[in-house]
Design a protein around this motif. Structure first.
Motif, PDB file in Angstrom:
ATOM      1  N   SER A  30       0.849  -1.188   0.000  1.00  0.00           N
ATOM      2  CA  SER A  30       0.000   0.000   0.000  1.00  0.00           C
ATOM      3  C   SER A  30       0.887   1.241   0.000  1.00  0.00           C
ATOM      4  O   SER A  30       1.672   1.439   0.925  1.00  0.00           O
ATOM      5  N   SER A  31       0.753   2.074  -1.024  1.00  0.00           N
ATOM      6  CA  SER A  31       1.555   3.294  -1.070  1.00  0.00           C
ATOM      7  C   SER A  31       1.144   4.257   0.031  1.00  0.00           C
ATOM      8  O   SER A  31       1.978   4.980   0.578  1.00  0.00           O
ATOM      9  N   LEU A  32      -0.133   4.254   0.388  1.00  0.00           N
ATOM     10  CA  LEU A  32      -0.586   5.111   1.483  1.00  0.00           C
ATOM     11  C   LEU A  32       0.138   4.754   2.770  1.00  0.00           C
ATOM     12  O   LEU A  32       0.630   5.633   3.487  1.00  0.00           O
ATOM     13  N   LEU A  86      -5.283  -3.588   8.793  1.00  0.00           N
ATOM     14  CA  LEU A  86      -5.442  -4.953   8.316  1.00  0.00           C
ATOM     15  C   LEU A  86      -5.617  -5.005   6.800  1.00  0.00           C
ATOM     16  O   LEU A  86      -6.124  -4.065   6.190  1.00  0.00           O
ATOM     17  N   MET A  87      -5.216  -6.119   6.214  1.00  0.00           N
ATOM     18  CA  MET A  87      -5.391  -6.346   4.781  1.00  0.00           C
ATOM     19  C   MET A  87      -6.844  -6.689   4.489  1.00  0.00           C
ATOM     20  O   MET A  87      -7.390  -7.642   5.041  1.00  0.00           O
ATOM     21  N   GLN A  88      -7.487  -5.903   3.626  1.00  0.00           N
ATOM     22  CA  GLN A  88      -8.904  -6.114   3.340  1.00  0.00           C
ATOM     23  C   GLN A  88      -9.176  -7.447   2.646  1.00  0.00           C
ATOM     24  O   GLN A  88      -8.365  -7.941   1.860  1.00  0.00           O
ATOM     25  N   ASP A 132      -6.995  -1.512   5.032  1.00  0.00           N
ATOM     26  CA  ASP A 132      -6.272  -0.608   4.146  1.00  0.00           C
ATOM     27  C   ASP A 132      -7.182   0.027   3.098  1.00  0.00           C
ATOM     28  O   ASP A 132      -7.065   1.209   2.791  1.00  0.00           O
ATOM     29  N   GLY A 133      -8.125  -0.735   2.556  1.00  0.00           N
ATOM     30  CA  GLY A 133      -9.007  -0.194   1.526  1.00  0.00           C
ATOM     31  C   GLY A 133      -9.881   0.936   2.044  1.00  0.00           C
ATOM     32  O   GLY A 133     -10.096   1.942   1.351  1.00  0.00           O
ATOM     33  N   ARG A 134     -10.392   0.797   3.251  1.00  0.00           N
ATOM     34  CA  ARG A 134     -11.254   1.832   3.839  1.00  0.00           C
ATOM     35  C   ARG A 134     -10.478   3.115   4.109  1.00  0.00           C
ATOM     36  O   ARG A 134     -11.057   4.200   4.167  1.00  0.00           O
TER      37      ARG A 134
END
Length: 300
Positions: A30-32, A86-88, A132-134
């Motif tokens: 994740s770049s974020l 966490l990994m979505q 991470d997605g959220r």
């Protein structure tokens, strides 16, 4: 306007930092997380599958009990972390929408949560946890980091030694942040703290902090932010001239209408507070709940 913010320790699914620990030997960098957040927090990478000996490129087998046990283990061992990313959709780390199979082989319609994630959250219900997605949602990202830094501040308070005065000061500092996130719980917690003398610190502290973190979990809205901005600007009504008061109100109204982001009225408010200092307001976490360089309020 607040003291320097210390970087908190945050647990994270190792694959999000580029570690090749996925079932296929890959990662989900994740770049974020790895580029932006890594400059402001100290990440503690965790991979449940590798930790329980499953490794990568392994055949499927039932590791439910092992993953749940490891979730509880991490919750206890990493007592100094202030959050977890966490990994979505991961079978072990996903918070929601994870494929959960019934005994007949069909999946549950709405999915569920990963085994490790569920065990971690149950063991540490007050810990800020996000997928991470959220975090790509600007409001949820700002909310998560606000909770992480509040959690870290409470940890430092406990480390230095709890006292009734320290709890009252902490609550006073988070007064307007609570008002923004959860106006009702802001009132409830205010009444709770007012009766602090009736309780032992040992029983009061976890009860108070658990309710605080639950309240902060509710994202603030434009309406509640505007309410707080109006309250804070009210402290300056005698210090500012009519033109400055009108400008402050105009920017708050523009924020309410979605014309400008939150950072615009906040910047003007902080400008006026530098020229007209107020010790009580200067300590408010709401004015800077996380490092300014994260620019989290530029997008909400």
């Amino acid at each position: 306007m607040n003291a320097k913010i210390v970087a908190p320790r945050v647990g994270i699914s190792a694959c999000l930092l580029g570690h090749p620990v996925r079932f296929n030997g890959g990662h989900k960098k994740s770049s974020l997380c790895s580029d932006t957040l890594a400059s402001h927090v100290e990440f503690v990478p965790v991979c449940p599958e590798v930790a329980i000996g499953l490794g990568t490129l392994q055949p499927e087998r039932d590791v439910t009990a092992a993953l749940a046990a490891y979730g509880r283990q991490v919750a206890g061992q990493l007592h100094d972390i202030s959050g977890f990313i966490l990994m979505q959709k991961s079978p072990s780390c996903g918070m929601e929408r994870v494929k959960v199979y019934r005994s007949d082989g069909h999946t549950l319609p709405d999915g569920g949560s990963g085994v490790f994630a569920r065990a971690l959250i149950e063991a540490r219900p007050e810990l800020p946890v996000e997928e991470d997605g959220r975090l790509n949602d600007a409001v949820l990202r700002e909310n998560f980091l606000t909770r992480v830094y509040a959690y870290a501040e409470w940890q430092r308070l406990r480390h230095d030694g709890l006292s009734r005065k320290a709890i009252v000061d902490f609550h006073s500092r988070y007064k307007y942040q609570l008002m923004a996130n959860h106006p009702l719980q802001y009132q409830v917690l205010g009444r709770l703290v007012a009766r602090l003398a009736e309780h032992s610190l040992e029983s009061f502290a976890p009860q108070y902090f658990g309710q605080l973190m639950q309240a902060l979990k509710q994202p603030a809205t434009r309406g509640t932010h505007c309410n707080v901005l109006l309250h804070l600007s009210g402290y300056l009504k005698h210090a500012l001239g009519p033109e400055d008061r009108r400008e402050m109100r105009r920017l708050i109204d523009q924020y309410r209408a979605g014309i400008v982001p939150l950072v615009v009225p906040l910047t003007l408010l902080r400008h006026h507070l530098r020229h007209h200092p107020d010790r009580y307001l200067a300590r408010q976490a709401y004015l800077q709940p996380h490092p300014e360089t994260l620019s989290l309020r530029n997008g909400i």
